[in-house]
Design a protein around this motif. Structure first.
Motif, PDB file in Angstrom:
ATOM      1  N   SER A   1      30.074  13.674  28.960  1.00 15.18           N
ATOM      2  CA  SER A   1      31.659  13.865  28.740  1.00 15.18           C
ATOM      3  C   SER A   1      31.805  15.575  28.024  1.00 15.18           C
ATOM      4  CB  SER A   1      32.213  13.164  28.428  1.00 15.18           C
ATOM      5  OG  SER A   1      33.522  14.062  27.659  1.00 15.18           O
ATOM      6  N   VAL A   2      30.954  16.432  27.516  1.00 14.14           N
ATOM      7  CA  VAL A   2      30.616  17.022  26.776  1.00 14.14           C
ATOM      8  C   VAL A   2      29.922  18.179  27.523  1.00 14.14           C
ATOM      9  CG1 VAL A   2      29.814  18.763  25.179  1.00 14.14           C
ATOM     10  CG2 VAL A   2      30.998  16.100  24.436  1.00 14.14           C
ATOM     11  N   TRP A   3      29.155  17.452  27.790  1.00 17.27           N
ATOM     12  CA  TRP A   3      28.560  18.257  29.164  1.00 17.27           C
ATOM     13  C   TRP A   3      29.449  18.919  30.297  1.00 17.27           C
ATOM     14  CZ3 TRP A   3      22.931  15.252  29.690  1.00 17.27           C
ATOM     15  CH2 TRP A   3      22.304  15.450  28.486  1.00 17.27           C
ATOM     16  N   ASP A   4      30.318  17.914  30.614  1.00  7.66           N
ATOM     17  CA  ASP A   4      30.985  18.085  31.880  1.00  7.66           C
ATOM     18  C   ASP A   4      32.330  19.283  32.033  1.00  7.66           C
ATOM     19  OD1 ASP A   4      33.570  17.034  33.806  1.00  7.66           O
ATOM     20  OD2 ASP A   4      31.721  16.380  34.854  1.00  7.66           O
ATOM     21  N   GLN A   5      32.311  19.331  30.519  1.00 11.03           N
ATOM     22  CA  GLN A   5      33.563  20.069  30.100  1.00 11.03           C
ATOM     23  C   GLN A   5      32.833  21.544  29.697  1.00 11.03           C
ATOM     24  OE1 GLN A   5      35.998  18.473  26.961  1.00 11.03           O
ATOM     25  NE2 GLN A   5      35.380  16.429  26.549  1.00 11.03           N
TER      26      GLN A   5
ATOM     27  N   ALA B   1      38.228   7.521  28.419  1.00  8.65           N
ATOM     28  CA  ALA B   1      38.722   7.202  29.163  1.00  8.65           C
ATOM     29  C   ALA B   1      39.721   8.147  29.370  1.00  8.65           C
ATOM     30  CB  ALA B   1      39.312   5.652  29.285  1.00  8.65           C
ATOM     31  N   ASP B   2      40.405   8.174  27.792  1.00  7.97           N
ATOM     32  CA  ASP B   2      41.837   9.005  27.750  1.00  7.97           C
ATOM     33  C   ASP B   2      41.602  10.589  27.330  1.00  7.97           C
ATOM     34  OD1 ASP B   2      43.258   6.572  28.088  1.00  7.97           O
ATOM     35  OD2 ASP B   2      43.363   6.232  25.565  1.00  7.97           O
ATOM     36  N   GLY B   3      40.402  10.925  27.428  1.00 10.12           N
ATOM     37  CA  GLY B   3      40.353  11.860  27.240  1.00 10.12           C
ATOM     38  C   GLY B   3      40.728  12.690  25.845  1.00 10.12           C
ATOM     39  N   GLU B   4      40.138  12.038  25.037  1.00  5.66           N
ATOM     40  CA  GLU B   4      40.497  12.306  23.372  1.00  5.66           C
ATOM     41  C   GLU B   4      39.114  13.593  22.584  1.00  5.66           C
ATOM     42  OE1 GLU B   4      41.610   8.771  21.023  1.00  5.66           O
ATOM     43  OE2 GLU B   4      42.639   8.367  22.315  1.00  5.66           O
ATOM     44  N   PHE B   5      38.391  12.786  23.789  1.00  2.00           N
ATOM     45  CA  PHE B   5      36.599  13.751  23.483  1.00  2.00           C
ATOM     46  C   PHE B   5      37.637  15.642  24.063  1.00  2.00           C
ATOM     47  CE2 PHE B   5      35.281   9.692  22.650  1.00  2.00           C
ATOM     48  CZ  PHE B   5      34.808   9.384  21.249  1.00  2.00           C
ATOM     49  N   GLU B   6      37.163  16.376  22.453  1.00  2.00           N
ATOM     50  CA  GLU B   6      37.649  17.882  23.266  1.00  2.00           C
ATOM     51  C   GLU B   6      36.548  18.430  23.076  1.00  2.00           C
ATOM     52  OE1 GLU B   6      40.930  19.342  21.608  1.00  2.00           O
ATOM     53  OE2 GLU B   6      40.685  20.889  22.221  1.00  2.00           O
ATOM     54  N   ILE B   7      36.095  19.440  23.853  1.00  2.00           N
ATOM     55  CA  ILE B   7      34.929  20.647  23.209  1.00  2.00           C
ATOM     56  C   ILE B   7      36.300  21.819  22.899  1.00  2.00           C
ATOM     57  CG2 ILE B   7      32.674  19.878  24.358  1.00  2.00           C
ATOM     58  CD1 ILE B   7      33.684  22.534  26.204  1.00  2.00           C
TER      59      ILE B   7
ATOM     60  N   ARG C   1      35.258  17.096  19.347  1.00  2.00           N
ATOM     61  CA  ARG C   1      35.912  16.842  17.966  1.00  2.00           C
ATOM     62  C   ARG C   1      37.024  15.520  18.635  1.00  2.00           C
ATOM     63  NH1 ARG C   1      33.057  19.623  16.141  1.00  2.00           N
ATOM     64  NH2 ARG C   1      33.569  21.721  14.464  1.00  2.00           N
ATOM     65  N   TRP C   2      36.707  15.084  17.942  1.00  2.00           N
ATOM     66  CA  TRP C   2      37.789  13.306  18.008  1.00  2.00           C
ATOM     67  C   TRP C   2      39.503  14.026  17.985  1.00  2.00           C
ATOM     68  CZ3 TRP C   2      35.829   7.814  17.833  1.00  2.00           C
ATOM     69  CH2 TRP C   2      36.371   6.868  17.809  1.00  2.00           C
ATOM     70  N   ASN C   3      40.363  13.991  19.135  1.00  4.24           N
ATOM     71  CA  ASN C   3      41.345  13.967  18.616  1.00  4.24           C
ATOM     72  C   ASN C   3      41.790  12.962  18.681  1.00  4.24           C
ATOM     73  OD1 ASN C   3      43.690  15.732  18.811  1.00  4.24           O
ATOM     74  ND2 ASN C   3      42.178  16.997  20.394  1.00  4.24           N
TER      75      ASN C   3
ATOM     76  N   LEU D   1      42.445  14.926  14.493  1.00  2.00           N
ATOM     77  CA  LEU D   1      41.264  15.407  14.364  1.00  2.00           C
ATOM     78  C   LEU D   1      40.009  15.208  14.328  1.00  2.00           C
ATOM     79  CD1 LEU D   1      40.831  17.726  17.409  1.00  2.00           C
ATOM     80  CD2 LEU D   1      40.356  19.088  15.158  1.00  2.00           C
ATOM     81  N   GLN D   2      39.079  14.783  14.495  1.00  2.00           N
ATOM     82  CA  GLN D   2      37.810  14.632  13.649  1.00  2.00           C
ATOM     83  C   GLN D   2      36.601  14.884  13.747  1.00  2.00           C
ATOM     84  OE1 GLN D   2      38.116  10.987  11.867  1.00  2.00           O
ATOM     85  NE2 GLN D   2      40.540  11.728  11.504  1.00  2.00           N
TER      86      GLN D   2
END
Ligand code: C2E
Ligand code: MG
Ligand code: MG
Ligand code: MG
Length: 282
Positions: free
Chosen positions: A93-97, A36-42, A63-65, A71-72
């Protein structure tokens, strides 16, 4: 005494197991809010054509910020999310990004490079994949050929017929399907011949084998020749040195991805790179 030794080992493994479970619990407790907080980033890693070193596309890698943990890497959380089912939400969410990035490049007039996204087995079995993807294409005004779908080799072994049907349908709709990590698992050449994919990604264990033996080189050459016979393009993963690149060129591999050429990087950094380099426009 031997008994004392065992006790010590058991206590040790107990601790290892307990801390692993604790870590997993922490991940599970925070995954929803992280999404929800947008911590997963491509991050994007370029794919290159060997012949002229032109960039031909990119792979989106999550990546999980995390605000505390930093960064995980996916190795920490993807296997867990594949087990608890959260992977389907994360992948959407990744595909959306990735689609948002593609739309943005169109607006900016940047090269029309395709982005590959990873598709987990759960996405095929527990989601209406074609519906989800069509929704994204509509929302972002994209053509399916701009999104490549990487399906890992091990996904094909469980229910091959269902995967064959899904993959055929996706390709009829215009998506490009890549078989990821080929050669890493137990699927056979027979499976490869039945699977209607467009691109084969050769697992990095072949090119990274130390020492680089003649047998390994010939196995790669054989797989590449077979793929070409089936009209598939081949991308070799995990190219880390100039020598490895030379070996791949020598056996007829056309496309590569790896740290030697470029590491996965944040989207903004990737955009700087494509403004500098010449890319293959599609
Ligand atoms: P993959 O799809 O096979 O991706 C390639 C992995 O190899 C990536 O690891 C990439 O960073 C790494 N790599 C690239 N070049 C080199 C190289 O030269 N040397 C070495 N040693 N490694 C290289 P990463 O990003 O840690 O991802 C690991 C795996 O996690 C991926 O393997 C994929 O199976 C999974 N994954 C990553 N992002 C996603 C995602 O958004 N969804 C799903 N379902 N899985 C993902
Ligand atoms: Mg992949
Ligand atoms: Mg993979
Ligand atoms: Mg791979």
């Amino acid at each position: 005494s031997i008994k004392g030794q065992y006790k010590k080992y058991f206590a040790y493994y107990d601790d290892v197991l307990r801390s692993k479970l604790l870590q997993e619990q922490k991940i599970v407790d925070s995954m929803e809010s992280a999404l929800a907080d947008g911590e997963f980033e491509i991050y994007l890693q370029p794919k290159y054509r060997i012949r002229d070193r032109r960039m031909v596309g990119a792979e989106a890698l999550v990546r999980w910020n995390h605000p505390e943990w930093g960064l995980q890497s996916p190795a920490v959380f993807i296997p867990l999310f594949e087990r608890n089912g959260f992977i389907t939400r994360l992948d959407q969410s990744v595909w959306d990004q990735a689609c948002a990035v593609l739309q943005d490049w169109k607006k900016q007039g940047l090269p029309d490079l395709p982005i590959s996204v990873n598709v987990s087995r759960a996405d095929i079995y527990h989601m209406d994949l074609t519906d989800t993807l069509s929704g994204l294409m509509r929302r972002y005004g994209l053509n399916p050929s701009s999104l490549h779908l990487e399906i890992t080799e091990s996904a094909y072994t469980e229910n091959p017929q269902q995967i064959i049907d899904t993959v055929s349908h996706l390709r009829e709709l215009g998506y490009i399907v890549e078989m990821d990590d080929f050669g890493s698992g137990y699927s056979s050449l027979h499976m490869l011949c039945k699977m209607p994919v467009d691109i084969l990604k050769l697992d990095m264990k072949f090119i990274q084998s130390e020492p680089a033996t003649l047998v390994n080189q010939e196995i790669m050459r054989f797989i590449i020749n077979l793929a070409h016979l089936m009209s598939l393009d081949v991308v070799a993963e995990g190219v880390e040195t100039a020598e490895q690149l030379d070996r791949l060129r020598e056996i007829g591999c056309e496309y590569v991805q790896g740290y030697y050429l470029a590491k996965p990087m944040p989207v903004k950094e990737f955009e700087q790179l494509i403004k500098k380099e010449s890319c293959d426009m599609r």
